[in-house]
Scaffold this motif. Sequence first.
Motif, short mmCIF file in Angstrom:
data_model
loop_
_atom_site.label_atom_id
_atom_site.label_comp_id
_atom_site.label_asym_id
_atom_site.label_seq_id
_atom_site.Cartn_x
_atom_site.Cartn_y
_atom_site.Cartn_z
N ALA A 40 0.87 -1.15 0.02
CA ALA A 40 -0.01 0.06 -0.16
C ALA A 40 0.91 1.44 0.02
CB ALA A 40 -0.98 -0.15 1.18
N ALA A 41 1.86 1.10 0.83
CA ALA A 41 2.76 2.39 0.89
C ALA A 41 3.37 2.70 -0.43
CB ALA A 41 3.78 2.19 2.16
N ALA A 42 3.76 1.75 -1.22
CA ALA A 42 4.47 1.78 -2.46
C ALA A 42 3.41 2.30 -3.34
CB ALA A 42 5.22 0.36 -2.85
N ALA A 43 2.20 1.84 -3.50
CA ALA A 43 1.44 2.19 -4.35
C ALA A 43 0.94 3.74 -3.99
CB ALA A 43 -0.01 1.31 -4.20
N VAL A 44 0.83 4.10 -2.90
CA VAL A 44 0.68 5.55 -2.56
C VAL A 44 1.93 6.62 -3.01
CG1 VAL A 44 0.25 7.16 -0.86
CG2 VAL A 44 -1.12 5.18 -0.77
#
Length: 428
Positions: A67-71
């Motif tokens: 999720a952090a990478a996507a954001v």
Amino acid sequence: KTDLVVGAAFLVQLWRRLRLAFDRMGTEYDILLCGVTGFAGKLAAEHLLVKSYPIKWACCARNEAKAAAAVKTIADRVGATALPPIEVACLISDEAKLRAVVKKTKVVLTCAGPFEKYSQTLVKVCAEEGVHYADITGESDFFRKMIAEHDATAQKTGAKIVIHCGNDAIPWDLTVFEMSKLARSKGAELAEAWTYGEFGATAAASGGTLTTAIYQLGKRRGGAKPDFDPLLKRPDGSKSESLTKITNPKQDVYCDEFAQYGGPWIMGPVMANCVRRSNALLGYSASLTYADVMLRGHPTWAQWAGAKANEALVGAAVMAPRVFARFLPAPGEGPSREDMDAGYLKLHGRGRMVERDGKETPLKSTYHFPLDTGYLMTAQMLVEAGMVLLEKAKAGPGGVLTPAAALGSDIVARLDKELDAKFELSEA
């Protein structure tokens, strides 16, 4: 004695809402976004980053690193520097952990589908904790189940559980709502409404949508039937007297006004069910007639053949998902940005209102969305619905609601201001 009982019940419900309101005052977030690693979820996160509203928001995901990478990828692309925190919780396997996360926010937005699979516990927790909820589902069975199981609880806590806050079905639901509103302002009643959807030629399905379709079409159905359709359930639990007759076409018909063919489509029943629920709650008419038609446009032979081939592939994937699903877009994949920017929706509305003396007046509306509504503006609509819920948190009753019942004209005005989605309505 009856008045005392009613008064005592009112005070108990008021106390519950006040207690929840005080609990919410200490929340860490205004909005919690679920499903950020999916195609629509990424677009919702992008909209929040670009708009940079003065709110505190966070993402909820099972895999924090993913999720952090996507954001971060989205933030880098749009030039945003302030990144939302990531709360870790699984939507289906750990209710206690999910509840702890939900209690930190005022509004939950989710793009994680199939919603019947991933959002049942989320709705339950939101209803119990008095936290507003909105999603982009197009699943009528899920809507019915949430009404049956959580409407009464949401009414007690004041939580607005708002289903269908994307392309399915804000444009359709609010078109009929505004027609009824105009009719009432004239001392009349909306008797009939038709909607005709005109989509951009680049409209296409994402992997998540296809996964949901395969899930819904392939699941086993059965079990005991309720006394009446939960979509018709009034706040007091009784069956609404405001009923809707759905007359969606069964096959393509020629639409003279638009000089093209139009007919049924996969989301037509979903739009109709949403309107049915809104009428049951808001009382447009005791006998409203509604129909939805998808305009076919003027496709080339190649476009027609391609659409039919894709329909056949989806049908094959329902029958044998292990064999054919690999040929469809995977969850997280979807139309290109170029195609979404070239898309649009122009929803034509036609209605008939009847005054007390029997005088009939035709109504005509257009709801124009300048970009793809299947995904890009669906994500944006969801965020803007969340903003209305945040800003109008204490307005109106709780329950499992439609966009029309929960958001009304506020969402129409907000979509005009923030998304340049223009709604026009007049007596024809």
